[in-house]
Design a protein around this motif. Structure first.
Motif, PDB file in Angstrom:
ATOM      1  N   MET A   1       0.848  -1.177   0.000  1.00  8.32           N
ATOM      2  CA  MET A   1       0.000   0.000   0.000  1.00  8.32           C
ATOM      3  C   MET A   1       0.885   1.228   0.000  1.00  8.32           C
ATOM      4  O   MET A   1       1.958   1.228   0.581  1.00  8.32           O
ATOM      5  N   LEU A   2       0.370   2.276  -0.574  1.00  5.12           N
ATOM      6  CA  LEU A   2       1.130   3.505  -0.722  1.00  5.12           C
ATOM      7  C   LEU A   2       0.379   4.656  -0.053  1.00  5.12           C
ATOM      8  O   LEU A   2      -0.843   4.746  -0.143  1.00  5.12           O
ATOM      9  N   ALA A   3       1.101   5.511   0.670  1.00  8.80           N
ATOM     10  CA  ALA A   3       0.521   6.700   1.284  1.00  8.80           C
ATOM     11  C   ALA A   3       1.409   7.881   0.938  1.00  8.80           C
ATOM     12  O   ALA A   3       2.628   7.771   0.943  1.00  8.80           O
ATOM     13  N   LYS A   4       0.809   9.012   0.616  1.00 10.82           N
ATOM     14  CA  LYS A   4       1.561  10.205   0.240  1.00 10.82           C
ATOM     15  C   LYS A   4       1.581  11.194   1.394  1.00 10.82           C
ATOM     16  O   LYS A   4       0.573  11.432   2.049  1.00 10.82           O
ATOM     17  N   MET A   5       2.772  11.778   1.660  1.00  5.61           N
ATOM     18  CA  MET A   5       2.896  12.789   2.697  1.00  5.61           C
ATOM     19  C   MET A   5       2.634  14.155   2.068  1.00  5.61           C
ATOM     20  O   MET A   5       3.157  14.480   1.017  1.00  5.61           O
ATOM     21  N   THR A   6       1.822  14.981   2.752  1.00  3.99           N
ATOM     22  CA  THR A   6       1.521  16.318   2.247  1.00  3.99           C
ATOM     23  C   THR A   6       2.629  17.284   2.639  1.00  3.99           C
ATOM     24  O   THR A   6       3.558  16.929   3.375  1.00  3.99           O
ATOM     25  N   SER A   7       2.496  18.518   2.204  1.00  8.74           N
ATOM     26  CA  SER A   7       3.500  19.539   2.525  1.00  8.74           C
ATOM     27  C   SER A   7       3.496  19.876   4.019  1.00  8.74           C
ATOM     28  O   SER A   7       4.441  20.456   4.525  1.00  8.74           O
ATOM     29  N   LYS A   8       2.432  19.494   4.714  1.00 10.82           N
ATOM     30  CA  LYS A   8       2.346  19.737   6.159  1.00 10.82           C
ATOM     31  C   LYS A   8       2.696  18.487   6.959  1.00 10.82           C
ATOM     32  O   LYS A   8       2.308  18.356   8.116  1.00 10.82           O
ATOM     33  N   ASN A   9       3.417  17.565   6.360  1.00  7.17           N
ATOM     34  CA  ASN A   9       3.834  16.312   6.997  1.00  7.17           C
ATOM     35  C   ASN A   9       2.661  15.459   7.470  1.00  7.17           C
ATOM     36  O   ASN A   9       2.734  14.802   8.502  1.00  7.17           O
ATOM     37  N   GLN A  10       1.576  15.455   6.736  1.00  7.99           N
ATOM     38  CA  GLN A  10       0.418  14.645   7.077  1.00  7.99           C
ATOM     39  C   GLN A  10       0.306  13.475   6.116  1.00  7.99           C
ATOM     40  O   GLN A  10       0.573  13.611   4.922  1.00  7.99           O
ATOM     41  N   LEU A  11      -0.080  12.334   6.670  1.00  9.47           N
ATOM     42  CA  LEU A  11      -0.287  11.129   5.858  1.00  9.47           C
ATOM     43  C   LEU A  11      -1.758  10.734   5.939  1.00  9.47           C
ATOM     44  O   LEU A  11      -2.377  10.830   7.005  1.00  9.47           O
ATOM     45  N   THR A  12      -2.282  10.259   4.840  1.00  9.48           N
ATOM     46  CA  THR A  12      -3.599   9.654   4.851  1.00  9.48           C
ATOM     47  C   THR A  12      -3.357   8.162   4.741  1.00  9.48           C
ATOM     48  O   THR A  12      -2.764   7.687   3.767  1.00  9.48           O
ATOM     49  N   LEU A  13      -3.801   7.440   5.750  1.00 12.62           N
ATOM     50  CA  LEU A  13      -3.573   5.998   5.753  1.00 12.62           C
ATOM     51  C   LEU A  13      -4.635   5.306   4.905  1.00 12.62           C
ATOM     52  O   LEU A  13      -5.811   5.680   4.953  1.00 12.62           O
ATOM     53  N   PRO A  14      -4.245   4.308   4.158  1.00 11.62           N
ATOM     54  CA  PRO A  14      -5.218   3.572   3.359  1.00 11.62           C
ATOM     55  C   PRO A  14      -6.289   2.932   4.256  1.00 11.62           C
ATOM     56  O   PRO A  14      -5.993   2.428   5.343  1.00 11.62           O
ATOM     57  N   LYS A  15      -7.537   2.982   3.798  1.00 16.19           N
ATOM     58  CA  LYS A  15      -8.662   2.477   4.573  1.00 16.19           C
ATOM     59  C   LYS A  15      -8.460   1.017   4.957  1.00 16.19           C
ATOM     60  O   LYS A  15      -8.734   0.608   6.085  1.00 16.19           O
TER      61      LYS A  15
END
Length: 104
Positions: free
Chosen positions: A1-15
């Protein structure tokens, strides 16, 4: 699974990943050899307090009244209580034995 980090160091974890660990809201994060390791954490203290309050049938008004009472009690000057004067046992009086006279 892949998760992308935003510019604010936030990750959205796959459901699917979140569901696999029980839909945890909080995660302990540690680093190991250049990897991030997320461990689900269940916060139970508040739940335990809420359950105990429900068990005791205490509502928001009861808690607010208790907090108000506690705050008032802490601002009051404690009552002074006169302590009884300490008494100590006295030494038994020493009586002298009469001196022996040479006469009988």
């Amino acid at each position: 699974m892949l998760a992308k980090m935003t510019s604010k160091n936030q990750l959205t974890l796959p459901k699917a990943a979140v569901e696999a660990v029980g839909n945890a809201e909080y995660f302990e994060i540690e680093t190991r050899a250049g990897q991030l390791v997320l461990t689900p954490v269940r916060m139970q203290r508040a739940d335990a307090v809420r359950a105990k309050l429900a068990e005791l049938d205490l509502g928001d008004n009861d808690v607010a009244a208790a907090v108000s009472w506690a705050r008032q009690a802490s601002t009051r000057t404690p009552a002074r209580v006169a302590e009884p004067k300490a008494t100590y046992p006295t030494e038994p009086s020493r009586t002298r034995k009469p001196a022996k006279s040479g006469k009988r």
